[in-house]
Motif scaffolding. Sequence first.
Motif, PDB file in Angstrom:
ATOM      1  N   SER A 251       0.823  -1.210   0.000  1.00 54.67           N
ATOM      2  CA  SER A 251       0.000   0.000   0.000  1.00 54.67           C
ATOM      3  C   SER A 251       0.855   1.258   0.000  1.00 54.67           C
ATOM      4  O   SER A 251       0.478   2.272  -0.611  1.00 54.67           O
ATOM      5  N   LEU A 252       1.989   1.223   0.694  1.00 53.91           N
ATOM      6  CA  LEU A 252       2.910   2.353   0.643  1.00 53.91           C
ATOM      7  C   LEU A 252       3.392   2.576  -0.786  1.00 53.91           C
ATOM      8  O   LEU A 252       3.383   3.710  -1.298  1.00 53.91           O
TER       9      LEU A 252
ATOM     10  N   ARG B 182       3.003   6.042  -3.436  1.00 55.54           N
ATOM     11  CA  ARG B 182       4.255   6.820  -3.474  1.00 55.54           C
ATOM     12  C   ARG B 182       4.278   7.847  -4.594  1.00 55.54           C
ATOM     13  O   ARG B 182       4.792   8.964  -4.429  1.00 55.54           O
ATOM     14  N   GLU B 183       3.743   7.519  -5.758  1.00 61.17           N
ATOM     15  CA  GLU B 183       3.857   8.390  -6.929  1.00 61.17           C
ATOM     16  C   GLU B 183       2.666   9.328  -7.106  1.00 61.17           C
ATOM     17  O   GLU B 183       2.538   9.957  -8.155  1.00 61.17           O
ATOM     18  N   LEU B 184       1.814   9.463  -6.112  1.00 60.92           N
ATOM     19  CA  LEU B 184       0.627  10.308  -6.271  1.00 60.92           C
ATOM     20  C   LEU B 184       0.972  11.791  -6.375  1.00 60.92           C
ATOM     21  O   LEU B 184       0.235  12.570  -6.980  1.00 60.92           O
TER      22      LEU B 184
ATOM     23  N   SER C 281       9.045  10.934  -0.190  1.00 56.38           N
ATOM     24  CA  SER C 281      10.162  10.776   0.739  1.00 56.38           C
ATOM     25  C   SER C 281       9.708  10.140   2.048  1.00 56.38           C
ATOM     26  O   SER C 281      10.449   9.350   2.656  1.00 56.38           O
ATOM     27  N   ARG C 282       8.498  10.461   2.485  1.00 55.57           N
ATOM     28  CA  ARG C 282       8.002   9.847   3.714  1.00 55.57           C
ATOM     29  C   ARG C 282       7.715   8.362   3.497  1.00 55.57           C
ATOM     30  O   ARG C 282       7.996   7.536   4.383  1.00 55.57           O
ATOM     31  N   VAL C 283       7.180   7.997   2.352  1.00 52.94           N
ATOM     32  CA  VAL C 283       6.975   6.585   2.038  1.00 52.94           C
ATOM     33  C   VAL C 283       8.303   5.847   2.035  1.00 52.94           C
ATOM     34  O   VAL C 283       8.428   4.738   2.579  1.00 52.94           O
TER      35      VAL C 283
END
Length: 349
Positions: A240-241, A245-247, A265-267
Motif C-alpha cells: 500500500s505504501l 508513493r507516486e501520487l 520521501s516519507r513513504v
Amino acid sequence: MEITGTAQHEAWQARALPPVEQLRPDLWAVPVPIPHNPLRYVTVHVFALDGGGLGLLDAGWGSDDSWAALTGGLAAIGAGVHDVRGVLVTHLHFDHLGLAARLREATGAWVAMHPADASSVGRISAAGAAAFVASEVEFLVGLGADREDAVSDVGPPDRLESFTRMAVADRLLEDGEQADFPGWRMRAVHTPGHTPGHLCFAEERTRLFFSGDHVLPRISPNVSTTFAGSADPLGDYLASLAAVRELDPAEVLPAHEWRFRGLDSRVDALTAHHELRLTELLAAVRADPGSTPWQLAAHLTWSRPWDEYERRMRIFAVTETDAHLRVLASRGLVVGSGGPVPTWTLAVR
C-alpha cells in the motif's frame, strides 16, 4: 519532507492540543482528543458541501470529552452537529469511528467505510465483548503468551464493551469510488495494512491527500496480526505504501500529528524503517532459534524498556513482531514450526 501544519507541529512540541484551523474557505481541521494515548488527538477534517451542510472525515474517540471537543470545534467555525450530512471513516479504530454512532443518532448522517473494515465492525458487534476477549486471548496464547499474561493484557470484557457498539457503516466505499461529498472529488484509495479496510482519500480538484493513519509524518502506524485479520498485514502495508508513493499530492493531511509535503520521501522512510526492523528481527531469530513471537518481541528495540510493556502496548508489540515474522517467512528467510504455538528458526538456504 516539509512541515506545512506549523501550528499543529508547534502544539505537538508544546504537548498541547492544536487550534481549530481553517485550511481553505471550505475546509477545516478540528482536533479531537484521545484520552490516555500518546497520539493525543485525531484530526477530524470538516468539509463544507455544495447545497449546504458539512461532511466529516473521521469522527473521533467515543467519549463525552471527545464529543465536547468535536461540537466545540464545529461551533468555532460557525456550525453545529445538526449540519453534518455524512461521515467518511478511514478505518475501524475507536479514535476514528468511536463518535460516528453518536453523530448518526443525533443528525441522521450516513457513515461510510471500506467493506473489509465494515465487516469486521459488524462481526465484533454481533459477537459481543466476551467473545471478542476470548478470541484475542486465544490468539495471544497462540503467539506464545502465558494464558495468565494474555488474560491480564487483554483485560475484562467490560473494558472493551464500547468497542463492540461502534457504528456499522450504512454505506460502503471500494477502491476508486467517489465519496458523496457534493462539491468535492474525494476518491477512495484502499490502503490495507494498518487495518484490512483502511482508506485514504485523494481529493482530485485540490490535490490534497488525506492519509488517515497510513502515512504519518513522525511515526510508523502499528501494523499487527489479529485473530480475524489479514494473513500478511505488513506485506499488505508495504504494498500500500508503494501504491501511493507516486501520487505527488500538493499536501498530505494525516489523521495525527501534522500536515506535510513530500509523500514520496516519507513513504521511502517508512519502507526503510520496516526493512531495518526485519533485519533486527532476523538477527533475533538467529540468536534465539525456536522462539515464539512473544519471546522474540523482548529482543527488539522499542521506545522504552521491554519490562515496562504491558496491556495494549505489549499486545501491539507482540502482534507487530508476528507481522514482521510473516514477511520474513514470505521471503523464505525464516520457517515456523507449525502446531498450536509456532516457533521460528532461520530457513535452511
